[in-house]
Design a protein around this motif. Structure first.
Motif, PDB file in Angstrom:
ATOM      1  N   TRP A 443       0.836  -1.208   0.000  1.00  0.00           N
ATOM      2  CA  TRP A 443       0.000   0.000   0.000  1.00  0.00           C
ATOM      3  C   TRP A 443       0.874   1.262   0.000  1.00  0.00           C
ATOM      4  CZ3 TRP A 443      -5.199   1.196  -0.097  1.00  0.00           C
ATOM      5  CH2 TRP A 443      -5.587   2.452   0.410  1.00  0.00           C
ATOM      6  N   LEU A 444       1.839   1.291   0.892  1.00  0.00           N
ATOM      7  CA  LEU A 444       2.724   2.456   0.991  1.00  0.00           C
ATOM      8  C   LEU A 444       3.605   2.586  -0.248  1.00  0.00           C
ATOM      9  CD1 LEU A 444       3.737   1.922   4.711  1.00  0.00           C
ATOM     10  CD2 LEU A 444       2.425   3.877   3.851  1.00  0.00           C
ATOM     11  N   LYS A 448       0.478   5.581  -1.182  1.00  0.00           N
ATOM     12  CA  LYS A 448      -0.735   5.834  -0.427  1.00  0.00           C
ATOM     13  C   LYS A 448      -0.398   6.100   1.040  1.00  0.00           C
ATOM     14  CE  LYS A 448      -3.797   3.129  -3.423  1.00  0.00           C
ATOM     15  NZ  LYS A 448      -2.904   3.101  -4.578  1.00  0.00           N
ATOM     16  N   SER A 449      -1.294   6.808   1.718  1.00  0.00           N
ATOM     17  CA  SER A 449      -1.055   7.228   3.095  1.00  0.00           C
ATOM     18  C   SER A 449      -1.722   6.282   4.085  1.00  0.00           C
ATOM     19  CB  SER A 449      -1.597   8.647   3.309  1.00  0.00           C
ATOM     20  OG  SER A 449      -1.563   8.988   4.681  1.00  0.00           O
ATOM     21  N   THR A 450      -1.114   6.206   5.266  1.00  0.00           N
ATOM     22  CA  THR A 450      -1.693   5.357   6.305  1.00  0.00           C
ATOM     23  C   THR A 450      -2.972   5.943   6.901  1.00  0.00           C
ATOM     24  OG1 THR A 450      -0.385   6.414   8.047  1.00  0.00           O
ATOM     25  CG2 THR A 450       0.586   4.497   6.950  1.00  0.00           C
ATOM     26  N   ARG A 502      -3.961   2.529   8.863  1.00  0.00           N
ATOM     27  CA  ARG A 502      -3.141   2.457  10.069  1.00  0.00           C
ATOM     28  C   ARG A 502      -3.867   1.691  11.169  1.00  0.00           C
ATOM     29  NH1 ARG A 502       0.901   5.265  12.979  1.00  0.00           N
ATOM     30  NH2 ARG A 502       1.400   6.468  11.119  1.00  0.00           N
ATOM     31  N   VAL A 610       9.149   3.655   2.584  1.00  0.00           N
ATOM     32  CA  VAL A 610       8.112   2.656   2.863  1.00  0.00           C
ATOM     33  C   VAL A 610       8.444   1.918   4.157  1.00  0.00           C
ATOM     34  CG1 VAL A 610       7.118   0.473   2.081  1.00  0.00           C
ATOM     35  CG2 VAL A 610       7.389   2.370   0.471  1.00  0.00           C
ATOM     36  N   ALA A 613       7.845   4.031   7.176  1.00  0.00           N
ATOM     37  CA  ALA A 613       6.417   4.202   7.454  1.00  0.00           C
ATOM     38  C   ALA A 613       5.813   2.941   8.062  1.00  0.00           C
ATOM     39  CB  ALA A 613       5.680   4.587   6.172  1.00  0.00           C
ATOM     40  N   LEU A 724       3.210   9.906   3.873  1.00  0.00           N
ATOM     41  CA  LEU A 724       2.837   8.491   4.029  1.00  0.00           C
ATOM     42  C   LEU A 724       2.168   8.195   5.359  1.00  0.00           C
ATOM     43  CD1 LEU A 724       5.882   6.565   2.480  1.00  0.00           C
ATOM     44  CD2 LEU A 724       3.704   7.167   1.413  1.00  0.00           C
ATOM     45  N   VAL A 725       2.370   9.059   6.366  1.00  0.00           N
ATOM     46  CA  VAL A 725       1.864   8.733   7.704  1.00  0.00           C
ATOM     47  C   VAL A 725       1.153   9.921   8.327  1.00  0.00           C
ATOM     48  CG1 VAL A 725       3.522   6.901   8.190  1.00  0.00           C
ATOM     49  CG2 VAL A 725       4.133   9.270   8.670  1.00  0.00           C
TER      50      VAL A 725
END
Length: 740
Positions: A443-444, A448-450, A502, A610, A613, A724-725
């Motif tokens: 995903w990362l 894409k973001s958490t 997350r 990645v 994250a 990312l986070v």
């Protein structure tokens, strides 16, 4: 040479001669002389060859012509020596041998054994040139008179021992020839080689070589091993009575074995003491005191092999399998095994005893007294190097070693980490939700973001679900409308709702993981992420896990704990993947480096951002997620993921600090499946309706890591990029899940 002491004389006792007996002896001498003339002629004729050769080669500076039919290194070292496996600090892990032998220098041997062996076996050793004509004719005379006396010098005995040892090393045991079996040609060859040997080596070198190779007992070859076996002392510390007893043994190791025949052993010892007195190595008082000393043994039988390892039995096996499986140590398995068991190797490993001791103590505390044979294991990798620092489990290799159960299998490694008929790993266990970070990495990796919200209420992914994939089609489905299938389920009912990626990870929510999969641009990125961090099947041999099948996404395929620890170490090392390494150096018996492993690392195997994250999210597991149920806290930055399979019988925590990555396992290592549920069981007096990763494997991980974390880097993890986070926003964070 020591100063010789004149031998005492005894007053003559007049005796009446038996004329018939005297005549018989004289006749026997005469007939014996005629009978052995042919043998003497053959020996003399044979010895003329080395004499001539010796004259010619002496000009050239040596006697190589006399040993051309032997390997060049036949006399360089005893061919069968003890192999030692050492930890990183040099402490002993285990010894291995076909013949228990430790080579030492002459100055590491007590004068008592050196003098005793010369006195009884070859008192003219320092006068002759390899063969002793005086001894030969003396022996012939004794034999002709009906007695028996050997004529081989120590040099000849050394030659015989070395030839036989080389045959054994080549697997030609049937060709070994003992002294009493030699024909004339073999005796001539032995004499030639003895002369050549004396030209090439000094007397002290020959004596040291002999005392290092000669057999004293089936469990003791060479004087150091014999000293340890019979008296539990080093050869340099042998007393006069001890040295004399061992010197007497070489004439008949079985006949004079003091553990079986103490009276015969004492008689032979005293005969050696007589010879030492006669030839001036000791005086009368020393002789009498030694004769009056009873035999006092302190037998120390050698315990060799990984089963008797001083530490880390199963790590020892793992190391040996690395050598057995490596053609660099021999073209065939037999050659590699021969090198291990007889090559006198020094195998230096990565094991850190400072971690190994606590790891072993912890798994024993978790499930030591264990009649139900639940397995507990820990294995630690150093991120950024791949070094295996500890490897422990709660079983033992032998029944008298104090564990709850006995197993030859290593719980921590692939089944391919074996060779021949030996046993390797159990082939891994189902990692459950410890596989979910792989989906997170995919995903990362797509940027894409958490904090992105996914629909974790969705439970049905049917046969024709439109997965986006650029490689092989996705296999499997979760759909209760299809016979023999069901909708996707979480461990608890109150998590079917929208949540961030997350939260789905730190609470270990199955439906959130699948919602992330559905949102990927390419399903194949999951397989790519798994490959990047080195995940593979517990069978080993490079067999990949199959993450194109939906059921495997949640950890249903067997993976070894060592593999899981190393995968998480890749997150820890900001995406740098390192192959596990256990051997830093292998030296031969001469101290020459012949092998070893070096860190084999690939920076950027996983994108560094990645990996950072992923670590950032896994930190939440321990502070507000499924790992919050673990009561022990490390007090330093840490990250982890819990995991439990569907039968609750294989449970995990895989976690790390900046400098240590550890996989903790509790459950059934033998893959009993539905026949051995981890439900309604009692462990260490505590009842568990159902075992979860955080319940037993979690405290085991935390308690162990608490004790060792200060030995390695335990600083802050590197911060991931904000895109990312990002903060999870308005998504609620209810009570931690027991998520699998």
């Amino acid at each position: 040479m020591p100063k010789r002491v004149p031998s005492p004389t005894s007053p003559a006792v007049p005796r009446r001669r038996n004329l018939f007996r005297a005549t018989g002896i004289t006749l026997g001498w005469f007939l014996g002389f005629i009978g052995v003339s042919a043998l003497c002629g053959a020996l003399v004729a044979g010895l003329m060859v080395p004499a001539a050769a010796l004259t010619e080669t002496a000009v050239a500076g040596g006697s190589a012509a006399l040993t051309t039919d032997l390997p060049n290194d036949v006399f360089s070292a005893p061919p069968a020596q003890m192999t030692r496996v050492l930890a990183a600090d040099g402490s002993l892990i285990a010894t291995l041998f076909d013949e228990n032998r430790t080579r030492i220098r002459l100055d590491q041997m007590s004068p008592n054994i050196k003098n005793a062996i010369v006195a009884v076996e070859d008192y003219r050793f320092y006068q002759h040139g390899g063969i002793d004509p005086e001894g030969i004719f003396r022996a012939l005379a004794v034999d002709a008179a009906g007695g028996h006396q050997g004529a081989s010098t120590l040099t000849q005995q050394y030659v015989t021992n070395m030839l036989n040892e080389n045959l054994i090393a080549q697997g030609k045991d049937a060709q070994v020839v003992l002294n009493g079996q030699k024909g004339v040609n073999q005796k001539i060859k032995e004499m030639k080689l003895a002369i050549g040997l004396e030209e090439k080596y000094s007397k002290d070198q020959i004596l040291a070589g002999y005392l290092n190779v000669v057999g004293f007992n089936a469990n003791a070859y060479g004087i150091q091993a014999a000293s340890q076996y019979f008296f539990s002392v080093d050869a340099k510390d042998l007393t006069l009575p001890q040295g004399a007893l061992l010197a007497g043994l070489v004439n008949g190791p079985s006949l004079y074995d003091p553990t079986v025949h103490p009276e015969a052993a004492k008689g032979r010892r005293d005969l050696v003491l007589d010879a030492m007195l006669q030839h001036g190595y000791i005086d009368q008082q020393q002789h009498d005191d030694a004769v009056n000393t009873p035999i006092q043994l302190k037998v120390n039988p050698p315990k060799q092999g990984c089963a008797y390892a001083a530490q880390a039995q199963y790590f020892c096996d793992y190391v040996l399998h690395q050598i057995e499986n490596d053609p660099a140590y021999g073209a065939t398995l037999d050659e590699r095994d021969q090198k291990i068991m007889a090559g006198g190797l020094t195998i230096k490993t990565t094991l850190d005893p400072r971690l190994q001791g606590p790891a072993q103590a912890q798994v024993d505390a978790t499930a030591g007294a264990n009649p139900d044979k639940w397995g507990a294991s820990l294995v630690t990798i150093e991120p950024g190097t791949g070094k295996v620092l500890s490897m422990a489990q709660n079983s033992r290799k032998l029944p008298d070693q104090g564990a709850g159960f006995v197993s030859d299998y290593n719980f921590n490694v692939d089944s391919s980490d074996s060779a021949g008929n030996s046993l390797g790993g159990v082939g891994g266990m189902q990692p459950g939700s410890t596989m979910k970070p792989v989906t997170l990495a995919a995903w990362l990796g797509e940027g894409k973001s958490t904090n992105q919200v996914v629909d974790a209420s969705k439970r049905r992914y049917g046969i024709y679900y439109p997965w986006k994939t650029t490689c092989q089609p996705v296999q499997g489905w979760f759909d209760s409308t299809v016979p023999q299938s069901s909708d996707l389920q979480n461990d608890e009912p109150n998590w079917y709702r929208p949540m961030t990626v997350r939260e789905g990870i730190y609470q270990s929510i199955n439906t959130a993981t699948f919602a992330s999969l559905a949102g990927l641009n390419d399903f194949c990125d999951v397989q790519r992420a798994a490959d990047a961090i080195g995940l593979h099947l517990g069978s080993g041999n490079g067999n990949k896990i199959d993450l194109s099948t939906l059921g495997n996404i949640l950890g249903s395929q067997n993976v070894a704990p060592l593999t899981m620890a190393n995968a998480f170490a890749t997150f820890d090392a900001n995406g740098t993947y390192c192959s596990p390494m256990s051997i830093t150096e292998v030296d031969d018996s001469q101290g020459n480096k012949i092998g070893g492993q070096t860190s084999s690392c690939q920076a950027g195997a996983l994108k560094p951002d990645v990996a950072k994250a992923v670590t950032n999210v896994l930190q939440d597991v321990l502070t507000k997620g499924s790992g919050l149920l673990i009561p022990q806290k490390l007090g330093v930055p840490d990250a982890a993921k819990t995991g439990t399979n569907e039968y609750n019988n294989q449970t995990w925590v895989v976690g790390y600090t900046k400098g240590l990555a550890t996989a903790s396992f509790f459950g059934d290592p033998f893959n009993g499946g539905p026949t051995r549920l981890g439900r309604n069981i009692t462990v260490n007096g505590k009842f568990y309706p159902a075992v979860d990763g955080a319940f037993i494997a979690g405290p085991q991980w935390a308690q162990y890591m608490q004790g060792v974390v200060g030995l390695y880097d335990h600083g802050n993890f590197d911060a991931p990029p904000q895109n990312l986070v990002s903060a999870p926003g308005t998504v609620s964070q209810p009570t931690p899940s027991k998520g699998k």
